[in-house]
Design a protein around this motif. Structure first.
Motif, PDB file in Angstrom:
ATOM      1  N   LEU A 436       0.832  -1.205   0.000  1.00 44.51           N
ATOM      2  CA  LEU A 436       0.000   0.000   0.000  1.00 44.51           C
ATOM      3  C   LEU A 436       0.866   1.254   0.000  1.00 44.51           C
ATOM      4  O   LEU A 436       0.598   2.212  -0.732  1.00 44.51           O
ATOM      5  CB  LEU A 436      -0.942  -0.001   1.211  1.00 44.51           C
ATOM      6  CG  LEU A 436      -2.120  -0.973   1.147  1.00 44.51           C
ATOM      7  CD1 LEU A 436      -2.876  -0.988   2.458  1.00 44.51           C
ATOM      8  CD2 LEU A 436      -3.051  -0.604   0.004  1.00 44.51           C
ATOM      9  N   ARG A 437       1.900   1.284   0.853  1.00 48.49           N
ATOM     10  CA  ARG A 437       2.770   2.453   0.905  1.00 48.49           C
ATOM     11  C   ARG A 437       3.424   2.699  -0.461  1.00 48.49           C
ATOM     12  O   ARG A 437       3.557   3.833  -0.925  1.00 48.49           O
ATOM     13  CB  ARG A 437       3.851   2.248   1.972  1.00 48.49           C
ATOM     14  CG  ARG A 437       3.335   2.323   3.388  1.00 48.49           C
ATOM     15  CD  ARG A 437       4.475   2.097   4.381  1.00 48.49           C
ATOM     16  NE  ARG A 437       3.977   2.029   5.728  1.00 48.49           N
ATOM     17  CZ  ARG A 437       3.768   3.090   6.515  1.00 48.49           C
ATOM     18  NH1 ARG A 437       4.025   4.285   6.035  1.00 48.49           N
ATOM     19  NH2 ARG A 437       3.317   2.949   7.745  1.00 48.49           N
ATOM     20  N   TYR A 438       3.864   1.607  -1.118  1.00 49.76           N
ATOM     21  CA  TYR A 438       4.577   1.728  -2.399  1.00 49.76           C
ATOM     22  C   TYR A 438       3.653   2.240  -3.508  1.00 49.76           C
ATOM     23  O   TYR A 438       4.028   3.077  -4.329  1.00 49.76           O
ATOM     24  CB  TYR A 438       5.170   0.376  -2.773  1.00 49.76           C
ATOM     25  CG  TYR A 438       6.136   0.425  -3.929  1.00 49.76           C
ATOM     26  CD1 TYR A 438       7.438   0.897  -3.752  1.00 49.76           C
ATOM     27  CD2 TYR A 438       5.765  -0.002  -5.203  1.00 49.76           C
ATOM     28  CE1 TYR A 438       8.323   0.938  -4.796  1.00 49.76           C
ATOM     29  CE2 TYR A 438       6.643   0.043  -6.253  1.00 49.76           C
ATOM     30  CZ  TYR A 438       7.928   0.503  -6.049  1.00 49.76           C
ATOM     31  OH  TYR A 438       8.801   0.531  -7.100  1.00 49.76           O
ATOM     32  N   THR A 439       2.434   1.714  -3.524  1.00 51.22           N
ATOM     33  CA  THR A 439       1.506   2.076  -4.613  1.00 51.22           C
ATOM     34  C   THR A 439       0.833   3.412  -4.384  1.00 51.22           C
ATOM     35  O   THR A 439       0.549   4.151  -5.331  1.00 51.22           O
ATOM     36  CB  THR A 439       0.425   0.993  -4.768  1.00 51.22           C
ATOM     37  OG1 THR A 439      -0.228   0.790  -3.498  1.00 51.22           O
ATOM     38  CG2 THR A 439       1.020  -0.312  -5.230  1.00 51.22           C
ATOM     39  N   GLN A 454      12.166  -4.984  -3.875  1.00 53.90           N
ATOM     40  CA  GLN A 454      11.571  -5.136  -2.560  1.00 53.90           C
ATOM     41  C   GLN A 454      10.041  -5.194  -2.662  1.00 53.90           C
ATOM     42  O   GLN A 454       9.382  -5.962  -1.956  1.00 53.90           O
ATOM     43  CB  GLN A 454      12.005  -3.981  -1.655  1.00 53.90           C
ATOM     44  CG  GLN A 454      13.467  -4.058  -1.227  1.00 53.90           C
ATOM     45  CD  GLN A 454      13.899  -2.843  -0.450  1.00 53.90           C
ATOM     46  OE1 GLN A 454      13.195  -1.831  -0.393  1.00 53.90           O
ATOM     47  NE2 GLN A 454      15.084  -2.932   0.163  1.00 53.90           N
ATOM     48  N   PHE A 455       9.485  -4.387  -3.566  1.00 53.02           N
ATOM     49  CA  PHE A 455       8.037  -4.421  -3.779  1.00 53.02           C
ATOM     50  C   PHE A 455       7.623  -5.776  -4.350  1.00 53.02           C
ATOM     51  O   PHE A 455       6.605  -6.356  -3.937  1.00 53.02           O
ATOM     52  CB  PHE A 455       7.646  -3.297  -4.741  1.00 53.02           C
ATOM     53  CG  PHE A 455       6.207  -3.338  -5.173  1.00 53.02           C
ATOM     54  CD1 PHE A 455       5.186  -2.958  -4.302  1.00 53.02           C
ATOM     55  CD2 PHE A 455       5.855  -3.772  -6.449  1.00 53.02           C
ATOM     56  CE1 PHE A 455       3.856  -3.001  -4.710  1.00 53.02           C
ATOM     57  CE2 PHE A 455       4.532  -3.825  -6.838  1.00 53.02           C
ATOM     58  CZ  PHE A 455       3.520  -3.436  -5.976  1.00 53.02           C
ATOM     59  N   LEU A 491       7.811  -3.998 -13.142  1.00 58.96           N
ATOM     60  CA  LEU A 491       7.985  -5.453 -13.128  1.00 58.96           C
ATOM     61  C   LEU A 491       6.771  -6.191 -12.566  1.00 58.96           C
ATOM     62  O   LEU A 491       6.545  -7.358 -12.905  1.00 58.96           O
ATOM     63  CB  LEU A 491       9.235  -5.821 -12.308  1.00 58.96           C
ATOM     64  CG  LEU A 491      10.556  -5.197 -12.789  1.00 58.96           C
ATOM     65  CD1 LEU A 491      11.682  -5.653 -11.896  1.00 58.96           C
ATOM     66  CD2 LEU A 491      10.833  -5.581 -14.226  1.00 58.96           C
ATOM     67  N   GLN A 492       5.984  -5.518 -11.710  1.00 59.59           N
ATOM     68  CA  GLN A 492       4.861  -6.212 -11.044  1.00 59.59           C
ATOM     69  C   GLN A 492       3.866  -6.804 -12.035  1.00 59.59           C
ATOM     70  O   GLN A 492       3.413  -7.955 -11.859  1.00 59.59           O
ATOM     71  CB  GLN A 492       4.176  -5.246 -10.077  1.00 59.59           C
ATOM     72  CG  GLN A 492       3.119  -5.892  -9.200  1.00 59.59           C
ATOM     73  CD  GLN A 492       1.745  -5.934  -9.868  1.00 59.59           C
ATOM     74  OE1 GLN A 492       1.479  -5.151 -10.764  1.00 59.59           O
ATOM     75  NE2 GLN A 492       0.921  -6.883  -9.428  1.00 59.59           N
ATOM     76  N   PRO A 493       3.473  -6.106 -13.115  1.00 54.48           N
ATOM     77  CA  PRO A 493       2.523  -6.721 -14.061  1.00 54.48           C
ATOM     78  C   PRO A 493       3.077  -8.001 -14.685  1.00 54.48           C
ATOM     79  O   PRO A 493       2.317  -8.933 -14.966  1.00 54.48           O
ATOM     80  CB  PRO A 493       2.304  -5.636 -15.111  1.00 54.48           C
ATOM     81  CG  PRO A 493       2.641  -4.358 -14.439  1.00 54.48           C
ATOM     82  CD  PRO A 493       3.734  -4.689 -13.487  1.00 54.48           C
TER      83      PRO A 493
END
Length: 602
Positions: A436-439, A454-455, A491-493
């Motif tokens: 949540l903090r990252y997004t 890290q995310f 990279l998350q997607p």
């Protein structure tokens, strides 16, 4: 004109009344049209007039030369006649030795010679005189002793040397003053020949035919030419006219050797431009030079130019009158609209413009009326609208949830899970908090590779709660690239695609490999899941290349195309992603973009 003056002139023109602008536009349009059409007509007519004049002058010069040559041929034939008269030859033989006596030749010689010469000159008024000069200086002539001397004692004259040098050929002598005329101002041009004894070829004397300039004047008068005409011999010595009538110098005539026969050119003489036509006779070497003033050549053109200037001035005056008359109703409508706008500016929103036409001005007035009606309605409602907007803002502020409340709530849940001994729940809540903090953090669009990884690790931790040990995550990172920058959430997607479409059924491993290649960073996201068919792989490549989005239950084209498009927007069209896959062979995505570090962001 400097820029300040240009700006002032432009500002002044733009400030002129609309009616004056219309009149100026009408005048400029007519002037521009007249100048274009007039210039084309003028130059075409001038060119045609010059060509006609040049062609006519060339023909005229050729005609003059032909007439002169025809007459010279007659004189040349006359100069041969003594050779065929034995009595003349016998008389000349008597006068072979030079003598200082000034006595008249005996009547037995003088009368036959006079009759002979008179027969040659009969009905030829253009001949000044025909003279036969014996070697002893005696002169036999058709003229009496009041005009011509009985003897010539000076034998060194240039014209005598020229005749003797010709050695029996006929000679054309330019304008000269023979020494045998009692009037020393007498100027003639002549045809002459050395007389030789046909049997012994001994020189017996000279026959000289002196011609008046009236001969050439008559030929020139028949042409009705307005040009200055000059006749010179092969040595560029004047035959016509006399010196007092010449406007060109003999030094200029020497340059004519380089001028092509029957050619024309333009020359300035005494500050005045002339068109020169030059024609040289191949028979006699006589050159006819015609100088025509440019003012004569272009007289018709100049007249046309004056007529065109008058027409243009009349056209401008007519355009000003038409502009003044036709612009009146148009300007009146604009004035009405301007007066209405002045009243509205003072706060009178009930003002309306009367519409009398359906043209652009009418549409403008209709739009003005509609605009004033809307302004009037808005002004009456602005107070209530302002109150409603303030109330809505207050309600929106009251309904906003502070993100810190979410973080504190998750931290409370985390502490409760630890207290109860539910460490898995604690780990999951901590990972969710980091996500949540990252997004939610919008302070930066680019992050370091370390922060992005890290995310991803937090995201994998949450997914492992659902999939357990079936989900494996392996990293192979070049440590020197940890501080390299990349777009956030890049990279998350790809990791999500790998889990959802590749490993959701049977599980598997996700590999992330980060390496350096020159000044570029390469990130490979790979799974060992079920993969896709070759047909589907080709379709995805085509969609990525065209940057078109589609959705599917197999490796999402939306995520891949979005990542590819983001890389190209950040770094340029030469960068992006490459995909490889096979059925039951997993799926891999290779990202390539330049290395950038903190302080080098674009």
């Amino acid at each position: 004109m400097g820029m300040p003056q240009y700006q002032r002139l432009k500002s002044h023109l733009l400030s002129l009344p609309y009616r004056v602008k219309l009149m100026l536009v009408f005048s400029l349009l007519i002037l521009l049209t007249a100048l274009i059409l007039g210039s084309i007509t003028y130059f075409q007519f001038a060119k045609s007039s010059q060509e006609r004049t040049e062609e006519y002058q060339i023909q005229l010069a050729d005609q003059i030369n032909q007439n002169i040559n025809r007459y010279l041929k007659e004189m040349q034939i006359i100069s041969l006649s003594p050779l065929y008269d034995q009595q003349v030859l016998d008389i000349l033989k008597v006068h072979q030795k030079p003598s200082t006596s000034t006595a008249f030749p005996p009547a037995s010689e003088r009368l036959p010679m006079w009759r002979y010469i008179s027969s040659l000159i009969h009905m030829r008024n253009e001949i000044k005189g025909i003279h036969i000069l014996a070697n002893d200086g005696t002169i036999f002539s058709n003229l009496d002793s009041n005009s011509v001397m009985l003897k010539v004692f000076e034998r060194n004259s240039e014209w005598i040397k020229k005749i003797e040098k010709a050695d029996g050929e006929w000679v054309l002598l330019p304008l000269h003053q023979p020494n045998y005329y009692l009037n020393k101002e007498t100027s003639v041009f002549s045809v002459a020949r050395l007389i030789r004894d046909p049997s012994t070829y001994e020189p017996l004397g000279i026959i000289k035919i002196d011609l008046k300039q009236e001969l050439i004047e008559e030929i020139i008068d028949n042409t009705n030419s307005k040009s200055h005409i000059f006749i010179v011999d092969s040595g560029n010595q004047f035959i016509y006219p006399n010196k007092e009538n010449k406007i060109i110098e003999p030094s200029f005539l020497e340059e004519l050797e380089d001028v092509t026969v029957k050619n024309y050119t333009s020359i300035p003489i005494s500050g005045k431009d002339y068109m020169m036509v030059y024609n040289e006779s191949s028979y006699s070497g006589v050159k006819t030079i015609m100088l025509t003033p440019r003012s004569v050549v272009f007289s018709e053109v100049n007249h046309l130019r004056k007529v065109m200037m008058v027409v243009v001035i009349i056209g401008i005056v007519i355009s000003l009158l038409l502009g003044f008359i036709l612009s009146k109703p148009l300007v009146q409508s604009i004035h009405k609209l301007r007066k209405a706008m002045d009243k509205v500016q003072k706060g009178n929103f009930s003002q309306r413009v009367e519409i009398t036409s359906h043209d652009e001005i009418g549409q403008l007035g209709n739009g003005f009326n509609h605009m004033i009606s809307e302004i009037d309605r808005l002004v009456t409602e602005v107070y209530k609208t302002g109150l409603r907007e303030k109330e809505a803002e207050i309600r929106a502020l009251q309904s906003q949830m502070n993100p810190h409340f979410l973080y504190n709530t998750l931290e409370s849940i985390n502490m409760l899970a630890i207290t109860k001994g539910n460490l898995d729940v604690s780990d999951m809540v901590s990972s969710l908090g980091r996500l949540l903090r990252y997004t939610i953090d919008h302070s930066s669009k680019v992050v370091s590779l370390k922060e992005e990884l890290q995310f991803i690790q937090s995201y994998i931790s949450i997914q492992k709660v659902r999939m357990g040990e079936k989900l494996q995550f392996i990293e192979e990172i070049d440590l020197s690239l940890y501080n390299a920058l990349l777009p956030k959430l890049l990279l998350q997607p790809l990791v999500e695609n790998a889990i959802v479409h590749g490993l959701s059924s049977n599980g598997g491993a996700i590999f992330i490999k980060v390496s350096r290649e020159g000044n570029h960073i390469k990130i490979k996201v790979e799974d060992n899941g079920k993969g896709i068919t070759k047909k589907r792989l080709a379709e995805l490549k085509r969609l990525i290349e065209k940057q078109k989005h589609t959705s599917s239950d197999k490796h999402s084209g939306i995520a891949l195309s979005n990542v590819h498009e983001r890389i190209q927007l950040f770094y340029g069209k030469q960068y992006g992603i490459q995909i490889e896959a096979g059925e039951q062979e997993g799926f891999s995505v290779l990202l390539t973009f330049p290395i950038q570090r903190m302080g080098e962001e674009k």
